[in-house]
Design a protein around this motif. Structure first.
Motif, PDB file in Angstrom:
ATOM      1  N   LYS A  21       1.661  -1.093   0.077  1.00  0.00           N
ATOM      2  CA  LYS A  21       0.309  -0.212  -0.429  1.00  0.00           C
ATOM      3  C   LYS A  21       0.863   0.729  -0.026  1.00  0.00           C
ATOM      4  N   ALA A  24       2.129   3.371  -5.288  1.00  0.00           N
ATOM      5  CA  ALA A  24       2.003   4.413  -6.453  1.00  0.00           C
ATOM      6  C   ALA A  24       2.321   4.403  -7.844  1.00  0.00           C
ATOM      7  N   ASN A  25       1.342   4.327  -8.816  1.00  0.00           N
ATOM      8  CA  ASN A  25       2.271   4.651  -9.653  1.00  0.00           C
ATOM      9  C   ASN A  25       1.252   6.062 -10.342  1.00  0.00           C
ATOM     10  N   TYR A  27       0.393   8.485 -11.946  1.00  0.00           N
ATOM     11  CA  TYR A  27       0.017   8.682 -13.137  1.00  0.00           C
ATOM     12  C   TYR A  27      -0.787  10.914 -13.687  1.00  0.00           C
ATOM     13  N   PHE A  28      -1.643  10.537 -12.681  1.00  0.00           N
ATOM     14  CA  PHE A  28      -2.536  12.322 -12.689  1.00  0.00           C
ATOM     15  C   PHE A  28      -1.882  12.482 -11.525  1.00  0.00           C
ATOM     16  N   GLU A  29      -2.153  14.014 -11.406  1.00  0.00           N
ATOM     17  CA  GLU A  29      -2.036  15.150 -10.857  1.00  0.00           C
ATOM     18  C   GLU A  29      -3.062  14.855  -9.601  1.00  0.00           C
ATOM     19  N   ASP A  30      -2.544  15.843  -8.370  1.00  0.00           N
ATOM     20  CA  ASP A  30      -3.373  14.974  -6.928  1.00  0.00           C
ATOM     21  C   ASP A  30      -4.155  15.824  -7.550  1.00  0.00           C
ATOM     22  N   ALA A  31      -5.541  14.909  -6.682  1.00  0.00           N
ATOM     23  CA  ALA A  31      -6.865  15.196  -6.857  1.00  0.00           C
ATOM     24  C   ALA A  31      -7.950  15.352  -5.583  1.00  0.00           C
ATOM     25  N   LYS A  32      -8.403  16.401  -5.180  1.00  0.00           N
ATOM     26  CA  LYS A  32      -9.292  16.397  -4.236  1.00  0.00           C
ATOM     27  C   LYS A  32     -10.355  14.810  -3.257  1.00  0.00           C
ATOM     28  N   LEU A  34     -13.063  11.729  -2.695  1.00  0.00           N
ATOM     29  CA  LEU A  34     -14.585  11.879  -3.170  1.00  0.00           C
ATOM     30  C   LEU A  34     -15.305  12.646  -2.374  1.00  0.00           C
ATOM     31  N   TYR A  37     -17.119  16.176  -3.834  1.00  0.00           N
ATOM     32  CA  TYR A  37     -17.841  15.336  -5.331  1.00  0.00           C
ATOM     33  C   TYR A  37     -19.301  15.052  -5.053  1.00  0.00           C
ATOM     34  N   GLU A  51      -1.946  -2.450  -4.787  1.00  0.00           N
ATOM     35  CA  GLU A  51      -0.357  -1.430  -5.415  1.00  0.00           C
ATOM     36  C   GLU A  51       0.933  -1.632  -5.664  1.00  0.00           C
ATOM     37  N   GLU A  54       5.471   0.050 -11.594  1.00  0.00           N
ATOM     38  CA  GLU A  54       5.079  -0.608 -12.911  1.00  0.00           C
ATOM     39  C   GLU A  54       6.253  -0.885 -13.118  1.00  0.00           C
TER      40      GLU A  54
ATOM     41  N   LEU C 344      -2.210  -1.806 -12.517  1.00  0.00           N
ATOM     42  CA  LEU C 344      -0.927  -0.447 -12.904  1.00  0.00           C
ATOM     43  C   LEU C 344      -1.437   0.743 -12.315  1.00  0.00           C
ATOM     44  N   ARG C 362     -17.671  17.991 -13.266  1.00  0.00           N
ATOM     45  CA  ARG C 362     -18.382  19.483 -12.263  1.00  0.00           C
ATOM     46  C   ARG C 362     -17.828  20.689 -12.730  1.00  0.00           C
TER      47      ARG C 362
END
Lengths: 487, 126, 453
Positions: A21, A24-25, A27-32, A34, A37, A51, A54, C344, C362
């Motif tokens: 745990k 993680a890879n 692949y994305f920017e940080d997100a708020k 869940l 929303y 996890e 790659e 992945l 949103r």
């Protein structure tokens, strides 16, 4: 496919048993979170997925690939499956962004190239197989069979002939034929083959009647034999008011020589993942274009690709259609591959494909007949059937044992125990893409196995031993189903 | 192949143990041997009314599937629940723990359509 | 042509067979012999095949547009590692893994896929894939018909219109009556209508899609579920956007017994409609009715753990006309792609992707709603798509957007005559703020064309 000793005993760990745990890879920017929303009431509590880095994922699936046998690894003489070389140019073209990233709801005017691909494929298939039109909608052969039988059902309903509820299927047919018929509420009549492994006009007359709906056949049949009386059979079925359905699984044997349309078939499917080199991908995705005679065109699944004034369009509004068979229009990436293959061959090339497929099958048949029974010793088409019945009687060695021994020698096993009418059958289809040397080597390996059956059958009962696991306990798998990992 | 003397048989390789107007039904030693390792048995529901020689279920082995026909008519009063977890019982003890269903017979005279042990033995031996 | 035969090979092989010519081997009776010239595409050398398809590709202009299309096919980021692994020839060119001893790798990957689908949906079992989401729904319906012995099906009108249409195709074949449930002004299935419909005990199953076709979370509540259970009706959950499973409560948590879904979102390209990766997951009680391939874990002759296709006696090649389904081919390769995608991304990657979809959709909804003349049709919680009402014919508005290089979404009038002023708009993690601003600006221009222009 050699493995370290420790792995031989334990196999490859599951992806769920790997990783940590937090590894993680990115692949994305940080997100708020869940919860930003959505209300907590509609959110899931945990998501217990592993996890892995790659690199570890790449190694894991590379190892799994190394424990998998494909055409690229070795000879794959799997009868009725047409395991021919899958040209890489097809995949390269299908992966092009203009095809891979085209959304199915793109308006027709912005997807003219894709529609033209489908149109050219549809027109070419119609000519090559003698049909009025093809639908590229069905996802596989069995899916097209289902669509065809739905068409038959609707056609008879429109004619007020709902009493037609019998589907005739020869005993050599693929299992999907009767299963598809049953899904449309048809009753299946199994038709025995004659001593020459064929459907006879006399036999079919016995089962034809006012309740006949469809007769489903493949030609050449699954014994690799051409049904020479096909024109008379079709005439009899038509005289009884029934429809003829062609299972195109064996179309690799006939291109440029005859067409289902010429033989009297009203409906047919083609497995482009067989004849037209779509990679099987471990059991799919397939692609099962469905062809029909002119009087059934209105019943084809929607949408149908049409050309109007040089513009291509998907036509959805077709009142007589049975409706769509799948979420979206077609397994389009496969339509791209199939058309690329048609361009690589053209008419002359396709004829040559069938010629060399039949040449290879007969060459191998003659070689194998020197040491194994071939119950139908005559010119075959793209495949032939041998039998281990005598070996079983004399040495207790079954087709299964021969198959497993072939795995030890670096070959995929032929289709075994099919067709059902030949005991201890081995159904062998070499395809046109194999060289004479490959066929010679395979025949020599099989011959060696047959000799071993006579001198040391135990070696075959123990086979395979050179593979990553030995014979697998299928009884235990079925009695105590373990279909998923649990923590 | 065992063909117990106290049972009646059908040509489809089912056996019947009669007890007044009720009957216990299973498949024969010959049938289990021919099918191989049995992995699943699909039986009718308790309460179902079934007709002699009708198709009432399915027996699956690893690579074969076979219809189950009832040798007599009646109402199903019990099915062998144990087979759900232990279908191998049909292989091990086809005449014992591997029984399939119990019927309350609606037409006990149908026994006359069944085979005596010696007759069945002859058919199975062919 | 890809055949290796030299002229000499052909001669030697014909001689070994004892045939004079290839034509002799392939001869067919005169009455069926091909007599006409075929009309198929011409043979081209390989480099020109590439050019031919470049030409076709150039006529797919829609690929270059800013796109807000979704509706069952979603553009998501797929790490390149997926293709480099999945396109390995061993995977790509294998057949269905009938010979387990030389197919352990693929079998294990499918076992992993089955596990991933179970973990995502909360179900006990999952099959090795089916054609796509729509056929998954049709096959799930057949499972319920067999389980209940009933001949009627219920589906929500808020489920994907294509899925419903395919379900209808299958139901027609089976002589099964298919009834549809209305949706409320909120854009979710009318649960009172569910309760009323199932009360008679006639329906084999009731299918709800969540997120539904409008993007809204749409599940049975406790009361409706109680009524469905009491009626002996099987609740089916449909999932067209699999990425939502990373965020939303599982179908198991709201009572679904069967989940019919589409896993295209997990790394499979939209590719103008296919191939995709359908799946069916279910509670344990439906094990014997689940269609298609199943991979099981067992042992080999030496006691080592091993994988194998199992419960094959359900399938067409053994049961023939008594099979649970006629499915033969599945979507193994697409399932493999999805499995690698999930491996992945892992838990955090998947959650992040889901959160970004929520964030961008949103942002899009806010931007669109700020355009005068546009309102959001529904107020239910949504995942990555929603319905925008432009209060004039949506088809015309979308055409104007196309003139500005934008695919603004799906015209709902195509499926729901009452919603002909509505557009289904989708944003994923690939949607940028620049895309959203461009759409909002174009929408403003399209809706407010000055008089006389």
């Amino acid at each position: 496919m050699s493995q370290p000793a420790s792995e031989m005993s334990d196999g490859v760990p599951l992806i769920f048993e790997l990783g940590q745990k937090g590894r993680a890879n990115r692949y994305f920017e940080d997100a708020k979170p869940l919860e930003t929303y959505l209300p907590p009431s509609v959110l899931r509590e945990e998501l217990p997925l592993p996890e892995n880095s790659e690199l570890d994922v790449v190694r894991h699936y590379t190892r799994l690939s190394q424990r998998t046998f494909g055409i690229d690894v070795g000879f794959y003489p799997l009868g009725s499956c047409t395991m021919k070389y899958n040209p890489r140019v097809n995949d390269a073209i299908a992966a092009r962004r203009e095809f891979a990233e085209l959304h199915p709801y793109t308006p027709d005017e912005l997807a003219q190239g894709a529609l033209q691909v489908m149109y050219e494929l549809e027109r070419s298939l119609s000519s090559l197989f003698g049909m009025a039109a093809f639908s590229l909608n069905p996802s596989a052969g069995a899916h097209a069979e289902l669509a065809a039988l739905l068409i038959a059902k609707k056609y008879f309903k429109d004619r007020g002939e709902t009493h037609r509820d019998k589907v005739i299927v020869p005993d050599t047919a693929h299992g999907t034929n009767p299963a598809s018929a049953a899904m449309c509420g048809f009753h299946v009549i199994s038709l025995p083959s004659d001593s020459r492994g064929r459907v006879s006009v006399e036999e079919i007359r016995k089962v034809l009647g006012p309740d006949t709906a469809v007769c489903m056949m493949t030609n050449p049949n699954t014994l690799g034999l051409f049904e020479e009386q096909i024109a008379q059979i079709a005439a009899e079925v038509h005289a009884a008011g029934g429809l003829m359905y062609y299972d195109g699984a064996n179309a690799n044997a006939i291109m440029g020589y005859t067409r289902p349309g010429d033989m009297g078939f009203d409906l047919m499917h083609l497995n482009t993942h067989k004849t037209f080199t779509i990679p099987h991908g471990g059991g799919g995705a397939g692609h099962g274009p469905l062809g029909v005679a002119a009087y059934l065109v209105d019943y084809l699944p929607t949408p149908v690709v049409v050309a109007r004034d040089g513009e291509f369009a998907l036509e959805f509004d077709r009142p007589k259609s049975i409706g769509p068979m799948r979420s979206f229009w077609s397994n389009f990436a496969h339509a791209v591959r199939a058309l690329a293959y048609l361009y690589a061959n053209g008419e002359a090339g396709l004829k040559r494909v069938s010629q060399l497929a039949v040449l290879n099958a007969n060459y191998l048949r003659v070689k194998v007949a020197e040491f194994l029974e071939t119950p139908y010793p005559e010119t075959c088409r793209h495949e032939f059937v041998a039998s281990a019945q005598r070996l079983k009687k004399e040495h207790g060695v079954r087709a299964l044992d021969l198959a497993k021994a072939l795995l030890d020698r670096g070959y995929m096993a032929p289709t075994i125990y099919f067709p059902l009418i030949v005991p201890e059958s081995l159904m062998i289809e070499p395809t046109e893409t194999e060289s004479k040397e490959t066929l010679d080597d395979f025949a020599a390996a099989l011959h060696g196995i047959v000799e071993t059956a006579k001198t040391n059958p135990q070696e075959l009962f123990d086979a395979p031993t050179a593979t990553v696991v030995g014979r697998v306990d299928e009884t235990r798998a079925a009695r105590q189903p373990d279909l998923r990992w649990r923590a | 192949m065992a063909v117990p003397e106290d049972l009646l048989y059908s040509k489809e390789h089912e056996w019947v143990r009669l007890d007044g107007d009720s009957a216990t039904i299973g498949i024969t030693d010959y049938a289990q041997n021919a099918l191989g390792d049995i992995v699943y048995v699909e039986l009718p529901r308790v309460g179902a009314k079934i007709e002699q020689f009708g198709n009432v279920g399915v027996i699956e082995s690893v690579k074969a599937v076979s219809d189950l026909f009832t040798p007599m008519s009646g109402e199903v009063v019990a099915i062998n629940d144990g087979l759900e977890n232990d279908p191998a019982a049909v292989n091990r003890e086809p005449y014992g723990a591997g029984w399939l269903l119990k019927l309350h017979l609606s037409k006990p005279d149908e026994r006359n359509n069944l085979l005596a042990p010696a007759e069945y033995d002859k058919i199975a031996a062919e | 042509m890809y055949a290796p035969h030299t002229k000499r090979d052909v001669e030697q092989m014909l001689a070994a067979i004892g045939a004079a010519s290839l034509d002799e081997l392939l001869r067919v009776p005169d009455d069926v012999a091909l007599k006409e010239k075929l009309e198929i595409v011409p043979q081209l050398p390989e480099y020109l095949i590439g050019r031919r398809f470049e030409h076709f590709g150039a006529h797919n202009a829609g690929v270059g547009y800013r796109s807000f299309l979704g509706a069952g096919a979603y553009r998501h980021y797929a790490p390149p590692a997926i293709a480099s692994l999945a396109m390995r020839g061993e995977f790509l060119t294998a057949y269905t893994p009938y010979q387990a001893e030389v197919s352990q790798g693929y079998l294990q990957a499918i076992y992993e896929w089955q596990t991933y689908i179970c973990l995502l949906t909360g179900m006990d079992i999952a099959n090795a894939s089916v054609y796509d989401g729509a056929t998954a729904l049709a096959e799930a319906a057949i499972m319920a018909l067999h389980a209940t012995g009933r001949q009627k099906m219920l589906v929500s009108q808020a489920a994907h219109p294509n899925y419903r249409a395919v379900l209808r195709t299958y139901c027609d074949g089976l002589d099964v009556a298919l009834d549809e449930l209305p949706f409320t002004a909120e854009g979710t299935t009318d649960l009172q209508a569910v309760e009323n419909a199932v009360a008679g005990g006639e329906y084999a199953a009731v299918a709800l899609q969540s997120p539904n076709f409008f993007g809204n979370v749409d599940t049975l509540n406790a009361q409706a579920l109680g009524a469905v259970r009491e009626a002996g009706t099987v609740p089916i959950a449909v999932v067209a956007e699999a990425l939502s499973l990373a965020a939303l409560a599982t179908p198991a948590s709201w009572g679904a017994q069967i989940v019919a879904g589409e896993a295209q979102s997990f790394g499979v390209p939209v590719a103008y409609g296919g191939p995709y990766a359908g799946f069916i997951a279910a509670t344990q009680e439906h094990l014997r009715r689940i269609p298609g391939r199943l991979v099981g874990k067992t042992v080999d002759s030496g006691g080592r753990s091993a994988y194998v296709l199992t419960l094959q006696a359900r399938e067409q090649h053994i049961r023939r006309e008594r099979a649970t389904s006629n499915i033969c081919t599945n979507q193994a390769h697409c399932a493999l792609i999805a499995t690698i995608y999930l491996a992945l991304l892992g838990e955090s990657g998947l959650r992040t992707a889901a959160a970004l979809n929520l964030a961008r959709s949103r942002e899009l909804a806010t931007a669109v709603a700020n355009v005068s003349g546009v309102t959001l049709k529904h107020s239910a919680p949504f995942f990555n798509e929603f319905v925008a009402d432009v209060h004039q014919p949506a088809a015309a508005v979308l055409a104007k957007l196309r003139e500005r290089g934008i695919l603004g979404g799906v015209d709902l009038g195509r499926f729901y005559p009452d919603l002909s002023s509505c557009i289904l708009m989708t944003a994923t993690e690939l949607t940028t703020t620049a895309d959203i601003n461009a759409l909002a600006a174009a929408l403003k221009e399209s809706l407010h064309v000055p008089a006389g222009v």
